[in-house]
Design an enzyme around this catalytic site. Structure first.
Site, PDB file in Angstrom:
ATOM      1  CE  LYS C  97     -26.731 -16.982 -26.923  1.00  0.00           C
ATOM      2  NZ  LYS C  97     -26.246 -18.063 -26.053  1.00  0.00           N
ATOM      3  N   GLY C 158     -18.884 -25.124 -23.643  1.00  0.00           N
ATOM      4  CA  GLY C 158     -18.611 -26.099 -22.603  1.00  0.00           C
ATOM      5  C   GLY C 158     -17.150 -26.463 -22.451  1.00  0.00           C
ATOM      6  N   GLY C 185     -17.248 -20.688 -24.088  1.00  0.00           N
ATOM      7  CA  GLY C 185     -15.824 -20.901 -23.865  1.00  0.00           C
ATOM      8  C   GLY C 185     -15.280 -20.192 -22.644  1.00  0.00           C
ATOM      9  CG  ASN C 206     -25.532 -20.979 -18.207  1.00  0.00           C
ATOM     10  OD1 ASN C 206     -25.499 -21.324 -17.037  1.00  0.00           O
ATOM     11  ND2 ASN C 206     -26.576 -21.266 -18.966  1.00  0.00           N
ATOM     12  CB  THR C 207     -20.948 -23.948 -17.956  1.00  0.00           C
ATOM     13  OG1 THR C 207     -21.416 -23.832 -19.254  1.00  0.00           O
ATOM     14  CG2 THR C 207     -20.959 -25.375 -17.462  1.00  0.00           C
TER      15      THR C 207
END
Lengths: 255, 255, 255, 255
Positions: C97, C158, C185, C206-207
Site C-alpha cells: 500500500k 482521521g 474518512g 482502521n481507526t
C-alpha cells in the site's frame, strides 16, 4: 429590488436584526445603522418599563428603525399573549415576534402553543410574526390563522450552521401566501444570501453580527449579502434544481 | 443486540416495513420475510373489509409479523380517530400508525391535528405511533400525551435523501423517554445504519425495499444495515461529535 | 455477493482493515478476526525486522489474513520504493500500500510522487495499491501505470467525516477499470455501507474499529455494513440520481 | 477591503469572470462591466487570430479589464505550453490560466501534466494560474514551482454545486503562501460569499453569470456577494469552527 410589504408597512431592507449580545448599546446602534435594517427585535424582558428613558430604547431611536418586541422567555400561549400585551403598552406597537420555547436547552419553538397564541393575538389586533420550526403544514395553519409572516428556523438557534432545513424551507416558500422570514442558524453572510436566493422574503440575523469581532463591518457585510441574494433571485438563477422534487413521484402516501 | 419494547411487546428486529408499491403481494411477502421485520404497516384503505379473505392480509399472515394499520389518507384528527376505530375492528389490533397529512403534494404531517388525535386515541386505549416532522418540542408533547413512540421524518417522504433532519433527530433522541422510530426519507441501507448509529430505536422502510430491482435482496441488505448500525451504537462510536452542541453557548434566547 | 479479485487473488470480504491504534495486539487480532477481513495493512516502521518473532506479526498470523505492508512515513517516491523493497524482504509479499504524504499535519497524499513510485514499483513486480486524493484524472493515470487498485480518500484521514468526496468518487468509480477501494474518512459503519452502495469495490477501515469502546463488536458492525452496502448495490438501488450529472450540460469547458 | 496583488499587479475586485456562454458579445461586455471584474479569462480557441479586429476582443476592450488567456482544450503539458505561447503573441500578455483536462466528459484537471506545464511556463516567464483539483499537496508543489496563484475547484465544472471541496479548500487556504482563487462549481452568489468568508483570495465565476436570465443583474449580485464575503472575513467571523481540525488528533498516519 422589490420592496417588502408586511401588514401594510413597506420595507426597503430585507435584513431584520436583533439587539442581544452586543458588547454595548452604542455599538449595537452603530451596527444596526450600518445594517440598513428597518425592523429590529427587542426582548421585552430587557427593557426597563419603569424608567422614562431606558438606555436600550434610547439607542434604538434611529431614523427608519421600527421596533419588534419579542416574547422571548415565555413557555405557553397564555404567557405569550400577556407578554405581547405588555409590549404593546410599553413600546406603543401592535407588532410582535412570537417566540414560545418551553425547552431552555435548545430553545426549540412549540408548534401547538404558537398556533394557539397566534389565533388569540390576531383576534386582539396584533401583527403576529411567529418563530417556528421549518414545518410546512404548521406554516399553512399559521397563515390561515392570520399571521403576518412566518419565521421558520434555518438551524438550531445559535448554531451558525446555515440552512440545514433547506428542503423544508423550499416547500414553505413555494406554498406560502405571506412573507417567509428565515430566522435562526444564519451565521455568515453567505447563509443570508442563500436564503434570499431560494426566495425567502427576508432574514433575521442577530448573533452573527453582535458576536463578530467587528460588528459594524459585519453588519455591512450582511446588508450586501441580503441585497446580493435578493438580486440574484430576481435575476433568475440557473442551476440547482429542486432535488426534493426531482427524485420522487409522491403520488400517494406509502403504507 | 438489546431487544426493543413498545407497549409491552418485545421486538427482536428494529426494522419496520411497509406493504405499498410492491409489484405483487407474493413478492411483498417474500421481501418482508427476508427483512426479518416483526411490524408491518398496512393502509386501511387498501384492505377490502368486506371480503373474508383479503389477498393482501392473507399474504401478511407470516410468523412473527404484527400488523400496524395506518391512517394514510386522512386530513384531520377526527378522520384519523375514525380510521383507527375501523382498523381496530377490521384487523383486531389496537395499534395504529397515525398519519395526518392535509397536503397531497408533499405529504407533510400536521403537528396540531396529530397531537389532538393522539390525545383522543390514547384515551380510547390505542397504542399510538404518530408520524411527524422532526420537531423536538412536538415529540415531547406527544410523549406527554401518551404516544407509544414518536416517528419523526428523516426527509420528505419518497425523497430517498437520508437524514436531512439529522440535527433535530439528535435532539429528539437525546430528550425522548419513548422509542424514536425514524420514518420517511430512508432510501438506502446506509441511511438506516446512520439512524441506528445516532441512537434511533428503529427505522421504518418501505419504498426503498419495494421499489428495488430485487426487493428480497434489498430487504436483506436493510436487515443487515439496521443490525450493523445498532451494534455500532452499542459498541460505542468514536468520532463525530454533536456539532449542534459544539458551536453554541445557547444560554439564552436572542432578542 | 460477488467476490473481489485483485492481482489474481480472490477476496470474499470487501472490508480491509488496519493494525494501528489498538490498545493491545491481542485485541487487534480479535477484532480483525471478527471483521472477516482478508487484507490487513501493517506499517513497516512498526515491525521489528531484527526479531525472529515480532509480536505484531505473530498476532497477525490468522487464517485467511493477508498482510499489506504500507509505506507510511515516507515523503518521496524514492523513499517509498525503498520502503516497499524492505517490506517485500521482511514480510515476504510483493503487495504494497503506497502512502506518500509530505505534510505531517493533514497527511494528504502527494499525487506526483505517488504516480512516480507506482510506475517504478510496477516495473519491479509489485502489486501496488496507491492511497490518493479523490482525483479522477490521477486515478486514470495510476491505472495506466499498472496500479492494481486505486485507493481514493473519502475525507481527511482521521476526520471520521464520511464520504465528503462523494461526487468525485462517483466519477472515479464510473471511469475505473481496476477496483476502487475507499480509504480514509470512514468513521462509522454507515459510511462504509454508503461507499459500497455507490459501487466502490471495497473499503479500508482502521481507526473507527481500533478506537471504538468495543473494537470487536465494532468490527462485526463494519463487516455487516460492508456486506449490506454491497448487497444493496447488487440488488439495484432506486432513488438518488447522480446529481453531478443532472445539473450540467458539460459539453465544453468554459472560458 | 484589502486589495489583492498577483505578480505585482493590484486588483480592487476579487471577482474574476469569463467570456463563455453569453448569448452575445454585447451582453457579455455589459455583464463584465457591471461585475467590476478586472481579470477576465478568454479561450484562445475562441479568438480569431487572423482578424485584425476580432469581435470578442473588441468587446473586451473595457477600462480596467485585463485579459487572462486560458489553455482550454489542451490535453497535455506540451500542448498547454504551446497554447500559452500562442496566446502571449496574440494577446500581448504573459499571463495564462492553465487548464489541462484530458477527459472530455467531466473536464477534470490533470495534476501531473499541470505541474509539468507550470514548471516549464514559469521558466519561460509566464505568470501561471493553474486550475486544479482541491488537492493540498499539489497546491504546495505548484507554489514551489512558481505558480502565481492556485485555482482549486469548488465542485465539478458546470455543476453549480457550491463548495463541495470545502474541507480541502480550508487546508489549502491555511497552507498557501500565494493567492487561492476558487474556480468551478460556484453557481450562486452565496457560493462566492462562502468562499470569500473562508479566506479565499478571489473567485472565478462564468456560467452562473452568463447563463442567468438577466446576466447584468446577476453580475451585480456576484459583485456584492464577493465584497460581502470578503468584508465578513476581514471583520472576523464567529462561529463554525474548522471541523476537520476538531475531530481528529492526526498525530500519525494509520497503519
Amino acid at each position: 429590488m422589490k420592496p417588502l410589504v408586511i401588514a401594510g408597512k413597506t420595507f426597503h431592507s430585507r435584513l431584520f436584526t436583533g439587539t442581544g449580545k452586543f458588547s454595548s448599546n452604542a455599538l449595537m446602534a452603530d451596527a444596526i445603522a450600518h445594517s440598513g435594517s428597518e425592523l429590529v427585535t427587542v426582548a421585552l424582558k430587557r427593557v426597563d418599563l419603569d424608567t422614562p428613558h431606558d438606555d436600550l430604547l434610547d439607542h434604538l431611536n434611529l431614523p427608519g428603525v421600527n421596533l419588534l418586541p419579542n416574547t422571548s422567555g415565555v413557555r405557553t400561549a397564555k404567557e405569550a399573549v400577556f407578554a405581547a400585551q405588555m409590549a404593546r403598552e410599553a413600546l406603543h406597537t401592535n407588532w410582535v415576534k412570537l417566540e414560545i420555547h418551553p425547552d431552555a436547552r435548545y430553545l426549540m419553538p412549540d408548534p401547538v402553543e404558537t398556533l394557539k397564541a397566534t389565533e388569540e393575538l390576531v383576534k386582539q389586533g396584533f401583527v403576529v410574526m411567529p418563530y417556528i420550526h421549518a414545518d410546512p403544514v404548521l406554516c399553512k395553519r399559521l397563515e390561515e390563522a392570520g399571521a403576518a409572516v412566518v419565521m421558520p428556523l434555518g438551524a438550531p438557534i445559535g448554531s451558525n450552521s446555515g440552512l440545514i432545513t433547506r428542503e423544508f424551507l423550499r416547500i414553505i416558500i413555494e406554498q406560502s401566501n405571506i412573507p417567509v422570514v428565515v430566522d435562526a442558524g444564519i451565521g455568515r453572510p453567505s447563509h443570508a444570501a442563500d436564503a434570499m436566493e431560494m426566495g425567502a422574503d427576508a432574514v433575521l440575523v442577530n448573533t452573527a453580527i453582535a458576536a463578530a469581532a467587528n460588528p459594524v463591518a459585519m453588519a455591512e457585510a450582511f446588508k450586501m449579502a441580503v441585497e446580493s441574494g435578493r438580486r440574484a433571485y430576481e435575476a433568475g438563477l440557473p442551476g440547482i434544481s429542486n432535488k426534493a422534487h426531482a427524485t420522487s413521484p409522491l403520488t400517494a402516501f406509502l403504507d
